[in-house]
Structure formats: C-alpha cells, structure tokens
Enzyme design. Structure first.
Site, PDB file in Angstrom:
ATOM      1  N   HIS A 152     -22.378  37.964  48.749  1.00 45.44           N
ATOM      2  CA  HIS A 152     -23.333  37.091  48.077  1.00 45.44           C
ATOM      3  C   HIS A 152     -24.562  36.935  48.953  1.00 45.44           C
ATOM      4  O   HIS A 152     -24.434  36.692  50.169  1.00 45.44           O
ATOM      5  CB  HIS A 152     -22.713  35.721  47.797  1.00 45.44           C
ATOM      6  CG  HIS A 152     -21.511  35.832  46.920  1.00 45.44           C
ATOM      7  ND1 HIS A 152     -21.613  36.074  45.570  1.00 45.44           N
ATOM      8  CD2 HIS A 152     -20.191  35.816  47.210  1.00 45.44           C
ATOM      9  CE1 HIS A 152     -20.392  36.186  45.067  1.00 45.44           C
ATOM     10  NE2 HIS A 152     -19.520  36.042  46.039  1.00 45.44           N
TER      11      HIS A 152
ATOM     12  N   ARG B 152     -20.013  27.035  42.210  1.00 43.26           N
ATOM     13  CA  ARG B 152     -20.151  28.295  42.961  1.00 43.26           C
ATOM     14  C   ARG B 152     -19.183  28.372  44.145  1.00 43.26           C
ATOM     15  O   ARG B 152     -19.062  29.403  44.793  1.00 43.26           O
ATOM     16  CB  ARG B 152     -21.572  28.457  43.490  1.00 43.26           C
ATOM     17  CG  ARG B 152     -22.596  28.633  42.394  1.00 43.26           C
ATOM     18  CD  ARG B 152     -23.966  28.977  42.961  1.00 43.26           C
ATOM     19  NE  ARG B 152     -25.004  28.612  42.027  1.00 43.26           N
ATOM     20  CZ  ARG B 152     -25.431  29.386  41.018  1.00 43.26           C
ATOM     21  NH1 ARG B 152     -24.933  30.591  40.823  1.00 43.26           N
ATOM     22  NH2 ARG B 152     -26.376  28.960  40.204  1.00 43.26           N
TER      23      ARG B 152
ATOM     24  N   ALA C  95     -22.598  35.796  38.882  1.00 46.48           N
ATOM     25  CA  ALA C  95     -21.884  34.632  38.327  1.00 46.48           C
ATOM     26  C   ALA C  95     -20.457  34.957  37.893  1.00 46.48           C
ATOM     27  O   ALA C  95     -19.620  34.053  37.792  1.00 46.48           O
ATOM     28  CB  ALA C  95     -22.668  34.055  37.153  1.00 46.48           C
TER      29      ALA C  95
ATOM     30  N   ARG D 275     -23.828  25.503  47.785  1.00 43.95           N
ATOM     31  CA  ARG D 275     -24.650  25.297  46.581  1.00 43.95           C
ATOM     32  C   ARG D 275     -23.897  24.400  45.582  1.00 43.95           C
ATOM     33  O   ARG D 275     -23.144  23.527  45.998  1.00 43.95           O
ATOM     34  CB  ARG D 275     -25.021  26.658  45.996  1.00 43.95           C
ATOM     35  CG  ARG D 275     -25.884  27.499  46.963  1.00 43.95           C
ATOM     36  CD  ARG D 275     -26.296  28.814  46.358  1.00 43.95           C
ATOM     37  NE  ARG D 275     -27.106  28.620  45.164  1.00 43.95           N
ATOM     38  CZ  ARG D 275     -27.369  29.586  44.279  1.00 43.95           C
ATOM     39  NH1 ARG D 275     -26.877  30.806  44.458  1.00 43.95           N
ATOM     40  NH2 ARG D 275     -28.119  29.347  43.224  1.00 43.95           N
TER      41      ARG D 275
ATOM     42  N   ASN E 140     -21.279  42.671  44.728  1.00 52.22           N
ATOM     43  CA  ASN E 140     -21.801  41.333  44.450  1.00 52.22           C
ATOM     44  C   ASN E 140     -21.568  41.062  42.963  1.00 52.22           C
ATOM     45  O   ASN E 140     -22.295  41.587  42.119  1.00 52.22           O
ATOM     46  CB  ASN E 140     -23.287  41.242  44.790  1.00 52.22           C
ATOM     47  CG  ASN E 140     -23.822  39.829  44.608  1.00 52.22           C
ATOM     48  OD1 ASN E 140     -23.187  38.998  43.951  1.00 52.22           O
ATOM     49  ND2 ASN E 140     -24.983  39.553  45.174  1.00 52.22           N
TER      50      ASN E 140
ATOM     51  N   TYR F 224     -32.900  33.695  46.539  1.00 53.68           N
ATOM     52  CA  TYR F 224     -32.432  35.080  46.685  1.00 53.68           C
ATOM     53  C   TYR F 224     -33.401  35.990  47.444  1.00 53.68           C
ATOM     54  O   TYR F 224     -33.075  37.148  47.706  1.00 53.68           O
ATOM     55  CB  TYR F 224     -32.125  35.672  45.304  1.00 53.68           C
ATOM     56  CG  TYR F 224     -31.034  34.913  44.579  1.00 53.68           C
ATOM     57  CD1 TYR F 224     -29.742  34.864  45.090  1.00 53.68           C
ATOM     58  CD2 TYR F 224     -31.301  34.209  43.397  1.00 53.68           C
ATOM     59  CE1 TYR F 224     -28.740  34.154  44.451  1.00 53.68           C
ATOM     60  CE2 TYR F 224     -30.303  33.498  42.743  1.00 53.68           C
ATOM     61  CZ  TYR F 224     -29.029  33.474  43.271  1.00 53.68           C
ATOM     62  OH  TYR F 224     -28.029  32.769  42.640  1.00 53.68           O
TER      63      TYR F 224
ATOM     64  N   PRO G 205     -24.244  40.725  36.981  1.00 56.67           N
ATOM     65  CA  PRO G 205     -25.299  40.213  36.114  1.00 56.67           C
ATOM     66  C   PRO G 205     -26.435  39.493  36.843  1.00 56.67           C
ATOM     67  O   PRO G 205     -26.207  38.780  37.823  1.00 56.67           O
ATOM     68  CB  PRO G 205     -24.563  39.232  35.187  1.00 56.67           C
ATOM     69  CG  PRO G 205     -23.265  38.951  35.840  1.00 56.67           C
ATOM     70  CD  PRO G 205     -22.926  40.156  36.667  1.00 56.67           C
ATOM     71  N   ASN G 206     -27.625  39.751  36.334  1.00 55.21           N
ATOM     72  CA  ASN G 206     -28.878  39.112  36.784  1.00 55.21           C
ATOM     73  C   ASN G 206     -29.389  39.621  38.127  1.00 55.21           C
ATOM     74  O   ASN G 206     -30.495  39.260  38.533  1.00 55.21           O
ATOM     75  CB  ASN G 206     -28.741  37.575  36.829  1.00 55.21           C
ATOM     76  CG  ASN G 206     -28.426  37.006  35.457  1.00 55.21           C
ATOM     77  OD1 ASN G 206     -29.141  37.284  34.506  1.00 55.21           O
ATOM     78  ND2 ASN G 206     -27.361  36.261  35.342  1.00 55.21           N
TER      79      ASN G 206
ATOM     80  N   ARG H  88     -36.310  36.681  40.383  1.00 57.63           N
ATOM     81  CA  ARG H  88     -35.349  35.600  40.139  1.00 57.63           C
ATOM     82  C   ARG H  88     -35.249  34.647  41.346  1.00 57.63           C
ATOM     83  O   ARG H  88     -34.824  35.049  42.437  1.00 57.63           O
ATOM     84  CB  ARG H  88     -33.986  36.258  39.907  1.00 57.63           C
ATOM     85  CG  ARG H  88     -32.855  35.303  39.724  1.00 57.63           C
ATOM     86  CD  ARG H  88     -31.533  36.047  39.727  1.00 57.63           C
ATOM     87  NE  ARG H  88     -30.467  35.098  39.532  1.00 57.63           N
ATOM     88  CZ  ARG H  88     -29.196  35.333  39.803  1.00 57.63           C
ATOM     89  NH1 ARG H  88     -28.832  36.516  40.264  1.00 57.63           N
ATOM     90  NH2 ARG H  88     -28.309  34.414  39.603  1.00 57.63           N
TER      91      ARG H  88
ATOM     92  N   GLU I 297     -16.549  41.605  48.970  1.00 55.17           N
ATOM     93  CA  GLU I 297     -17.392  40.783  48.095  1.00 55.17           C
ATOM     94  C   GLU I 297     -18.594  40.270  48.898  1.00 55.17           C
ATOM     95  O   GLU I 297     -18.423  39.798  50.028  1.00 55.17           O
ATOM     96  CB  GLU I 297     -16.546  39.609  47.588  1.00 55.17           C
ATOM     97  CG  GLU I 297     -17.294  38.643  46.690  1.00 55.17           C
ATOM     98  CD  GLU I 297     -16.427  37.435  46.331  1.00 55.17           C
ATOM     99  OE1 GLU I 297     -15.182  37.517  46.371  1.00 55.17           O
ATOM    100  OE2 GLU I 297     -17.013  36.380  46.020  1.00 55.17           O
TER     101      GLU I 297
HETATM  102  C1  DQA Z   1     -24.832  35.357  43.906  1.00 55.51           C
HETATM  103  C2  DQA Z   1     -24.307  33.909  43.831  1.00 55.51           C
HETATM  104  C3  DQA Z   1     -23.788  33.598  42.440  1.00 55.51           C
HETATM  105  O1  DQA Z   1     -23.341  32.259  42.383  1.00 55.51           O
HETATM  106  C4  DQA Z   1     -24.900  33.776  41.416  1.00 55.51           C
HETATM  107  O2  DQA Z   1     -24.400  33.549  40.117  1.00 55.51           O
HETATM  108  C5  DQA Z   1     -25.559  35.114  41.511  1.00 55.51           C
HETATM  109  C6  DQA Z   1     -25.873  35.633  42.839  1.00 55.51           C
HETATM  110  C7  DQA Z   1     -25.478  35.646  45.278  1.00 55.51           C
HETATM  111  O3  DQA Z   1     -25.694  36.840  45.563  1.00 55.51           O
HETATM  112  O4  DQA Z   1     -25.782  34.735  46.032  1.00 55.51           O
HETATM  113  O5  DQA Z   1     -25.877  35.741  40.517  1.00 55.51           O
HETATM  114  O6  DQA Z   1     -23.738  36.251  43.741  1.00 55.51           O
END
Ligand code: DQA
Length: 143
Positions: free
Chosen positions: A100, A111, A77, A107, A74, A23, A10-11, A18, A98
């Site tokens: 990020h 997280r 959240a 952070r 990735n 990011y 998501p996102n 964003r 995984e």
């Molecule tokens: C993320 C880190 C997560 O905490 C966050 O919710 C994201 C992006 C990252 O790529 O740093 O959506 O996965």
C-alpha cells in the site's frame, strides 16, 4: 531469471490525479516503469497489470500460477473486503507481497483490516512507491 508480476487494483490507474496529498504525484505508468527498471537491475523480469474489475484480477492471479515466481500486489480498496481476491491469492502456488502506498493502519477505521494479508507472505504499507521495490526485494531474497 525470476519472473515477477506487478498487480494493481481499482483506482490505481488514477495515481497522479487521485488524492495526491495521500498517494503522491507519480502516475501508475511512472511507477510501473521504475519497477520494471529496478527488476531488470536485479536480474528479474517484470510484467505489469492493473484493473478496476475484481474478476479480471482473479483471472490474472490464476494465470500467474506456474508462470510467475512472485507477485507484488496493491489490491486498493479490495484489500478491505474482497474474500474472492483473498481466495485467489491463496489458490495459487506463487508468493505474494501486499503493498500500500499509504499507511493503512493510520487512516480510516475500515482501512485497518486487510482480508488479503493472511494469504500473503508480507505486507508493506506507507512507504509510497518505494514500497513496491521493497516488496520485490523480499520476493527475490526469498527465491
Ligand atoms: C491503497 C489503500 C487503500 O485503502 C485504498 O483503497 C487504495 C490505495 C494504498 O495504496 O494506499 O486504493 O491500497
């Protein structure tokens, strides 16, 4: 030829817009394009999938079983709370790394926990888009 799936949660479709201070300025399209080109340079094929919906991501993970040699994931959240996605990763016989973009250990408190990590073969955090390529290298070295 190794078949790799790049999965984003998501996102992450909002990359580029964003919170660029966290990011970066690259869009997801640019990251996916770079990932596919890097995979091709290593003699692998890559497919990309992004969703904002937990069920769609679970379905995509299940569909990778038997069809895919490795997954770069990735979870956004979902990382911090989705036991359903952790179980989906653990359900399939495909190695998952995984990734990020940001350093989740540096952070907010929430997280720092990844419920997905125990089901993965490795976690990469805080290397920006390079982290996706490093994850691919881990999968290809292992194969
Ligand atoms: C993320 C880190 C997560 O905490 C966050 O919710 C994201 C992006 C990252 O790529 O740093 O959506 O996965």
């Amino acid at each position: 030829m190794k078949r790799i799936l790049l999965l984003n949660g998501p996102n992450l479709n909002m990359l580029g817009v964003r919170e660029p201070g966290i990011y970066g300025h690259d869009t997801l399209d640019a990251i996916e394009e770079g990932f596919c080109a890097y995979a091709a340079s290593k003699g692998a094929t890559a497919e990309c999938f992004q969703s904002n919906h937990e069920g769609a991501l679970i379905d995509r993970l299940h569909a990778a079983h038997g069809c895919c040699d490795g997954i770069v994931y990735n979870p956004g959240a979902h990382t911090h709370y989705s036991y359903a996605l952790r179980d989906a990763v653990a359900s399939i016989d495909v190695p998952v790394v995984e990734v990020h973009l940001s350093d989740i250990s540096a952070r907010e408190e929430f997280r720092r926990i990844s419920v997905i990590e125990p089901a993965c073969i490795a976690q990469i955090s805080g290397r920006g888009r390079q982290g996706y390529l490093d994850a691919l290298d881990i999968l290809l070295e292992r194969a």
